[in-house]
Scaffold this motif. Structure first.
Motif, PDB file in Angstrom:
ATOM      1  N   LYS A   1       0.834  -1.207   0.000  1.00  0.00           N
ATOM      2  CA  LYS A   1       0.000   0.000   0.000  1.00  0.00           C
ATOM      3  C   LYS A   1       0.868   1.257   0.000  1.00  0.00           C
ATOM      4  CE  LYS A   1      -3.726  -2.234   2.605  1.00  0.00           C
ATOM      5  NZ  LYS A   1      -4.402  -2.305   3.931  1.00  0.00           N
ATOM      6  N   GLY A   2       1.932   1.218   0.803  1.00  0.00           N
ATOM      7  CA  GLY A   2       2.831   2.368   0.869  1.00  0.00           C
ATOM      8  C   GLY A   2       3.541   2.622  -0.447  1.00  0.00           C
ATOM      9  N   LEU A   3       3.972   1.576  -1.121  1.00  0.00           N
ATOM     10  CA  LEU A   3       4.632   1.740  -2.413  1.00  0.00           C
ATOM     11  C   LEU A   3       3.674   2.325  -3.445  1.00  0.00           C
ATOM     12  CD1 LEU A   3       6.718  -1.573  -2.585  1.00  0.00           C
ATOM     13  CD2 LEU A   3       7.610   0.750  -2.311  1.00  0.00           C
ATOM     14  N   ALA A   4       2.419   1.880  -3.407  1.00  0.00           N
ATOM     15  CA  ALA A   4       1.419   2.445  -4.323  1.00  0.00           C
ATOM     16  C   ALA A   4       1.243   3.941  -4.062  1.00  0.00           C
ATOM     17  CB  ALA A   4       0.088   1.712  -4.158  1.00  0.00           C
ATOM     18  N   ARG A   5       1.200   4.317  -2.798  1.00  0.00           N
ATOM     19  CA  ARG A   5       1.044   5.730  -2.441  1.00  0.00           C
ATOM     20  C   ARG A   5       2.235   6.551  -2.923  1.00  0.00           C
ATOM     21  NH1 ARG A   5       3.113   8.260   1.700  1.00  0.00           N
ATOM     22  NH2 ARG A   5       3.647   6.309   2.761  1.00  0.00           N
ATOM     23  N   LEU A   6       3.410   5.919  -2.962  1.00  0.00           N
ATOM     24  CA  LEU A   6       4.615   6.612  -3.415  1.00  0.00           C
ATOM     25  C   LEU A   6       4.771   6.594  -4.931  1.00  0.00           C
ATOM     26  CD1 LEU A   6       7.088   5.282  -0.685  1.00  0.00           C
ATOM     27  CD2 LEU A   6       6.108   7.580  -0.843  1.00  0.00           C
ATOM     28  N   GLY A   7       3.798   6.010  -5.621  1.00  0.00           N
ATOM     29  CA  GLY A   7       3.809   6.013  -7.079  1.00  0.00           C
ATOM     30  C   GLY A   7       4.568   4.878  -7.729  1.00  0.00           C
ATOM     31  N   ARG A   8       4.947   3.888  -6.956  1.00  0.00           N
ATOM     32  CA  ARG A   8       5.628   2.722  -7.535  1.00  0.00           C
ATOM     33  C   ARG A   8       4.610   1.807  -8.189  1.00  0.00           C
ATOM     34  NH1 ARG A   8      11.190   3.031  -8.101  1.00  0.00           N
ATOM     35  NH2 ARG A   8      12.041   4.275  -6.384  1.00  0.00           N
ATOM     36  N   LYS A   9       4.885   1.379  -9.410  1.00  0.00           N
ATOM     37  CA  LYS A   9       3.891   0.645 -10.198  1.00  0.00           C
ATOM     38  C   LYS A   9       4.279  -0.797 -10.488  1.00  0.00           C
ATOM     39  CE  LYS A   9       1.157   4.205 -10.736  1.00  0.00           C
ATOM     40  NZ  LYS A   9      -0.151   4.239 -10.048  1.00  0.00           N
ATOM     41  N   GLN A  10       5.513  -1.185 -10.151  1.00  0.00           N
ATOM     42  CA  GLN A  10       5.987  -2.536 -10.474  1.00  0.00           C
ATOM     43  C   GLN A  10       6.713  -3.133  -9.269  1.00  0.00           C
ATOM     44  OE1 GLN A  10       6.742  -1.665 -15.275  1.00  0.00           O
ATOM     45  NE2 GLN A  10       8.483  -2.116 -13.955  1.00  0.00           N
ATOM     46  N   VAL A  11       6.323  -4.364  -8.903  1.00  0.00           N
ATOM     47  CA  VAL A  11       6.910  -5.023  -7.730  1.00  0.00           C
ATOM     48  C   VAL A  11       7.127  -6.505  -8.026  1.00  0.00           C
ATOM     49  CG1 VAL A  11       6.458  -5.778  -5.353  1.00  0.00           C
ATOM     50  CG2 VAL A  11       5.940  -3.420  -6.020  1.00  0.00           C
ATOM     51  N   VAL A  12       8.265  -7.028  -7.582  1.00  0.00           N
ATOM     52  CA  VAL A  12       8.488  -8.475  -7.522  1.00  0.00           C
ATOM     53  C   VAL A  12       8.443  -8.885  -6.059  1.00  0.00           C
ATOM     54  CG1 VAL A  12      10.112 -10.369  -7.892  1.00  0.00           C
ATOM     55  CG2 VAL A  12       9.856  -8.596  -9.637  1.00  0.00           C
ATOM     56  N   LEU A  13       7.550  -9.820  -5.731  1.00  0.00           N
ATOM     57  CA  LEU A  13       7.483 -10.385  -4.387  1.00  0.00           C
ATOM     58  C   LEU A  13       8.411 -11.598  -4.319  1.00  0.00           C
ATOM     59  CD1 LEU A  13       3.646 -10.278  -3.608  1.00  0.00           C
ATOM     60  CD2 LEU A  13       5.441  -9.003  -2.423  1.00  0.00           C
ATOM     61  N   ILE A  14       9.273 -11.635  -3.291  1.00  0.00           N
ATOM     62  CA  ILE A  14      10.301 -12.679  -3.215  1.00  0.00           C
ATOM     63  C   ILE A  14      10.237 -13.378  -1.859  1.00  0.00           C
ATOM     64  CG2 ILE A  14      12.772 -13.172  -3.373  1.00  0.00           C
ATOM     65  CD1 ILE A  14      12.863 -10.211  -4.679  1.00  0.00           C
ATOM     66  N   PRO A  15       9.833 -14.646  -1.835  1.00  0.00           N
ATOM     67  CA  PRO A  15       9.900 -15.402  -0.569  1.00  0.00           C
ATOM     68  C   PRO A  15      11.355 -15.746  -0.263  1.00  0.00           C
ATOM     69  CG  PRO A  15       9.095 -16.813  -2.339  1.00  0.00           C
ATOM     70  CD  PRO A  15       9.301 -15.450  -2.942  1.00  0.00           C
TER      71      PRO A  15
ATOM     72  N   ARG B   1      -2.640  -5.202  -6.950  1.00  0.00           N
ATOM     73  CA  ARG B   1      -3.271  -4.848  -8.228  1.00  0.00           C
ATOM     74  C   ARG B   1      -4.411  -3.856  -8.023  1.00  0.00           C
ATOM     75  NH1 ARG B   1      -2.493 -10.760  -8.980  1.00  0.00           N
ATOM     76  NH2 ARG B   1      -0.569 -10.955 -10.195  1.00  0.00           N
ATOM     77  N   GLU B   2      -5.135  -4.004  -6.918  1.00  0.00           N
ATOM     78  CA  GLU B   2      -6.200  -3.055  -6.613  1.00  0.00           C
ATOM     79  C   GLU B   2      -5.651  -1.648  -6.384  1.00  0.00           C
ATOM     80  OE1 GLU B   2      -8.076  -4.859  -3.273  1.00  0.00           O
ATOM     81  OE2 GLU B   2      -9.313  -6.229  -4.492  1.00  0.00           O
ATOM     82  N   HIS B   3      -4.381  -1.568  -5.985  1.00  0.00           N
ATOM     83  CA  HIS B   3      -3.740  -0.266  -5.782  1.00  0.00           C
ATOM     84  C   HIS B   3      -2.948   0.182  -7.006  1.00  0.00           C
ATOM     85  CE1 HIS B   3      -4.555  -1.242  -1.508  1.00  0.00           C
ATOM     86  NE2 HIS B   3      -4.603   0.068  -1.378  1.00  0.00           N
ATOM     87  N   GLY B   4      -3.142  -0.511  -8.123  1.00  0.00           N
ATOM     88  CA  GLY B   4      -2.512  -0.087  -9.368  1.00  0.00           C
ATOM     89  C   GLY B   4      -1.096  -0.576  -9.570  1.00  0.00           C
ATOM     90  N   ILE B   5      -0.676  -1.581  -8.817  1.00  0.00           N
ATOM     91  CA  ILE B   5       0.673  -2.125  -8.951  1.00  0.00           C
ATOM     92  C   ILE B   5       0.628  -3.410  -9.773  1.00  0.00           C
ATOM     93  CG2 ILE B   5       2.618  -3.168  -7.710  1.00  0.00           C
ATOM     94  CD1 ILE B   5       2.033  -1.370  -5.368  1.00  0.00           C
ATOM     95  N   GLU B   6       1.517  -3.503 -10.767  1.00  0.00           N
ATOM     96  CA  GLU B   6       1.720  -4.775 -11.456  1.00  0.00           C
ATOM     97  C   GLU B   6       2.705  -5.586 -10.620  1.00  0.00           C
ATOM     98  OE1 GLU B   6       3.451  -6.706 -15.635  1.00  0.00           O
ATOM     99  OE2 GLU B   6       3.331  -4.523 -15.399  1.00  0.00           O
TER     100      GLU B   6
END
Length: 353
Positions: free
Chosen positions: A247-261, A284-289
């Motif tokens: 959520k914080g990254l979306a607020r900061l305008g970040r649009k692309q994320v890789v989640l890494i376990p 995705r609901e916050h606009g992040i791919e």
């Protein structure tokens, strides 16, 4: 091969949860023997739905057995002095439980064994809990006349780091080349209660070291953060939480994320449900791919790493270059008050005698 485990079928969910909440090493609770069954009963319907959503159970046993079989085959070549090798699975909260594995080992006539944690980074609440249970079974005479040694942590092993980095690179390749470097790498690990962190548990440090090693291998190609998931109950846990970070990254305008376990080597509910279905949906609901780096599962690079770790351990212990346990394992947390922990460490240091 020591791990938390997971219910292989939905019907096993309640027993898994009861075993989990009964473990004071993992989740310290007041009046644990009374509260744990109540919490397990209350949470079972919700968690059953989650296991339904990922295919009707956890695949962690299937992957652990596969990893073990392939590791043992490689070990026969890498360290023939101790061949033949056989991998056993001892889960803490789901079948096969430690007592079942102890009976199987006894029936097989095992005389030499390595307690090989499948948690790359050490915590008293994970690896420590599994070793405590193995110690209790040994002291109860359920695993007689076995010479033990321990592989207690390996979160910066080059093979593990390489396997994780390759999966990150594959996930990054799903983004457009023009914006790939803007993608945030979000390493996610199972959180710990602050009560465990504050007594000096090394897990936070060791997970951080794993992340640093992976980023070094990736040549710091992307911005990154380490975040924490799977908080249970109202007490304070290590943060920030993975969902809040997205959520914080979306607020900061970040649009692309890789989640890494980074602390899970095989797919289970934390990856297949929490990361893939829960957090990715929220992102995705916050606009992040968002794309997730695959778990290590059947990665040949990872399985080779397991074999290399075990072969080096066997060589060092067999030749006397190392004792049954590591120097780091001998050190208890400065705030430890668990008598079993101290007894367990001494027992393994004597080779399980």
């Amino acid at each position: 091969m020591l791990n938390m485990g997971g219910p292989s079928t939905v019907a096993e969910t309640h027993d898994f949860l009861k075993n989990l909440f009964m473990d004071g090493d993992l989740i310290p609770l007041p009046m644990q023997s009374m509260l744990a069954p109540l919490i397990a009963r209350r949470r079972t319907p919700q968690i059953e739905k989650q296991y339904d959503a990922i295919g009707g159970g956890s695949p962690i046993l299937r992957y652990t057995r596969l990893q073990g079989e392939r590791m043992a085959a490689l070990l026969d070549e890498l360290h023939p002095e101790t061949a033949p090798h056989k991998a056993y699975v001892a889960f803490r909260y789901a079948r096969p439980l430690t007592d079942e594995t102890a009976r199987e080992m006894r029936a097989d006539g095992v005389k030499r064994a390595v307690a090989f944690t499948q948690y790359p980074q050490y915590s008293c609440s994970t690896t420590g809990s599994s070793l405590n249970e193995l110690f209790r079974r040994g002291k109860a005479g359920e695993i007689n006349d076995v010479q033990w040694s321990v592989i207690d942590r390996w979160g910066t092993h080059p093979g593990f780091v390489e396997a994780v980095a390759q999966n990150v690179e594959r996930a990054l390749a799903k983004f457009p080349e023009a914006t790939r470097q803007e993608t945030v790498l979000l390493f996610s690990a199972h959180s710990l209660p602050m009560s465990v962190v504050n007594r000096g548990d090394p897990y936070i440090l060791e997970v951080s070291a794993s992340v640093a090693a992976v980023m070094e291998r990736l040549k710091h190609s992307n911005p990154y953060r380490l975040v924490w998931q799977s908080q249970v109950g109202p007490s304070a846990w290590m943060g920030m939480q993975t969902g809040e970070a997205l959520k914080g990254l979306a607020r900061l305008g970040r649009k692309q994320v890789v989640l890494i376990p980074i602390a899970f080597t095989s797919d289970h509910i934390e990856t297949l449900y929490e990361l893939d279905l829960e957090y990715a949906k929220e992102a995705r609901e916050h606009g992040i791919e968002v794309h997730r780096a695959e778990s290590l599962n059947d990665s040949p690079v990872f399985i080779r790493a397991l074999a290399d770790i075990a072969a080096a351990h066997l060589k060092d212990v067999t030749t006397g270059q190392a004792g049954p346990t590591s120097i780091q394992m001998a050190l208890r947390c400065p705030g430890c008050t668990n008598a079993t922990c101290g007894q367990q460490k001494a027992w393994f240091a004597r080779g399980g005698r």
